[in-house]
Design an enzyme around this catalytic site. Structure first.
Site, short mmCIF file in Angstrom:
data_model
loop_
_atom_site.label_atom_id
_atom_site.label_comp_id
_atom_site.label_asym_id
_atom_site.label_seq_id
_atom_site.Cartn_x
_atom_site.Cartn_y
_atom_site.Cartn_z
N ARG A 157 0.94 -1.11 0.05
CA ARG A 157 -0.03 0.03 0.00
C ARG A 157 1.03 1.23 0.04
NH1 ARG A 157 -4.46 -1.46 4.80
NH2 ARG A 157 -4.77 -3.28 4.11
N ASP B 207 1.04 5.19 0.57
CA ASP B 207 -0.01 6.34 0.93
C ASP B 207 -0.44 7.37 -0.11
OD1 ASP B 207 -0.34 5.50 3.71
OD2 ASP B 207 1.43 6.35 4.25
N ARG C 138 9.65 7.20 5.89
CA ARG C 138 9.50 8.69 6.14
C ARG C 138 9.83 9.11 7.66
NH1 ARG C 138 3.33 9.12 4.37
NH2 ARG C 138 3.52 11.21 5.45
#
Lengths: 244, 244
Positions: free
Chosen positions: A50, A52, A197
């Site tokens: 997945r 974002d 991140r």
């Protein structure tokens, strides 16, 4: 039935990430709609991960099963004529029946672009993050070494993930400065939610002198999210490659 | 009165070029509106050149005169808070009263990005052109040499310009392949309407084998627009730098 593997490039700016959502446009949905318009089947596309909202990809991998008589290699061009121009199929090919884009992924490389200039950038505004600090790239390179290896990365995970194990292996983490960009490339066997991140945010705090490079070791050992850096914006992140 | 020089980066995708137009959003207008909101004066911004719709810039230069007490170097940040994020002031500085961004320009460097891959690119779709031919970069490099020097470039000009002289000097024209991009950089004392885009189209016709590199000499000598190549799309073009 054919199992088709797709390699996909996309600009995530205008999408709510990869994964299908109710009432929100996602990349998975755009591709499923394009495939259905060709094969006239209801199919599900399995993505390697997945991503974002706002995250980009150059080598995202997905697969789907079809009874269509379209030759596997022809799906590339057929789908590209149906897809919006911010999603491009780079390659389509037939794979073994048991190939699964998510379960079979052995590793991934992500890249993050930091803009190291006084002014922001008009051209890179959707593809980089502008931290507004002077960054010591050598200190960041030194800090990067501490991430490499097999560690419990629970301190580098955002809440909201249901994944159980938090031990991952980082094979390589590079910090390179080229002109106005500091590019951070990380390759690992898998990544926790927002892990890349948060690693980048932690490297920024070293680069601006708030923490010493050696502090990374302590954050990993203490397993405390509060010691790690902030989660940098999605737009600077790119999924570069998935390995099988 | 202060004369302020601005160095500007912009993503031209969403604008009808630099020059103010009735009922169409342009970069000049966006900057004039931003300045007026700070200085409360009606001012005119002078640009170094007109760029067409879709053309980008990293080092566009403009100037304006103002009675405002805002310190010249502070205009950068003040304007950036007012401007949309696809237009960024990189630098603002005071210059001599007689500095004129267009009349005083001694030369310019433009870059053009050709995408040399089988599939198009989602991420570079607004910043490159995808010619769909296999291109012989060495032949293009050879052809590039014939453009350098002082020539009448009338064969490389689109109709619709009112400029009188058509003799220009190209100081340098480089063709470089890096990964999937062929970058064409051209520096000259000035360029006719669409001249860079027609030069790139002419180089493509050499790269795909339609014409020999030496043919450039003949096109220049015969001064015939029909012998030169097509005008490639604006989106692959970037104004890199203006020299004074």
């Amino acid at each position: 039935m054919n199992n088709i593997k797709l390699t996909i490039e996309y600009d995530g700016t205008n999408y709510y990430g990869w994964q299908r959502q109710k009432d929100k446009i996602t990349i998975q949905e755009a591709i499923e709609v394009a495939i259905a318009s060709i094969t006239k089947e209801t199919i599900e596309v399995i993505g390697s991960s997945r991503t974002d909202a706002g995250v980009h990809a150059k080598g995202f991998v997905a697969n789907f099963k079809t009874n269509s008589s379209v030759p596997p290699k022809r799906f590339r061009e057929a789908l590209n004529t149906k897809l919006p121009d911010d999603i491009v199929i780079i390659k389509s090919e037939e794979v073994n029946d048991d190939f699964h884009a998510r379960y079979n992924a052995k590793g991934k490389t992500y890249e993050y672009n930091l803009l190291n200039t006084e002014a922001p950038s008009a051209l890179l505004r959707n593809y980089s993050y502008h931290p507004k600090y002077d960054l010591d790239v050598d200190a960041m390179k030194e800090a990067a070494k501490y991430f490499v290896g097999t560690h419990d990365f629970i301190a580098f995970r955002s809440q909201g993930s249901s994944v159980k194990g938090t031990v991952r292996t980082i094979f390589d983490l590079k910090v390179e400065k080229k002109d106005e960009i500091i590019k951070i490339s990380v390759t690992g066997d898998g990544f926790l939610y927002n892990m890349v991140r948060i690693i980048v945010g932690t490297l920024i705090e070293v680069g601006r002198g708030k923490n010493k490079p050696q502090y990374i070791e302590e954050i990993i050992a203490k397993k405390d999210r509060k010691l790690a850096g902030f989660c940098v914006p999605a737009k600077g992140l790119l999924l570069k490659e998935v390995y099988y």
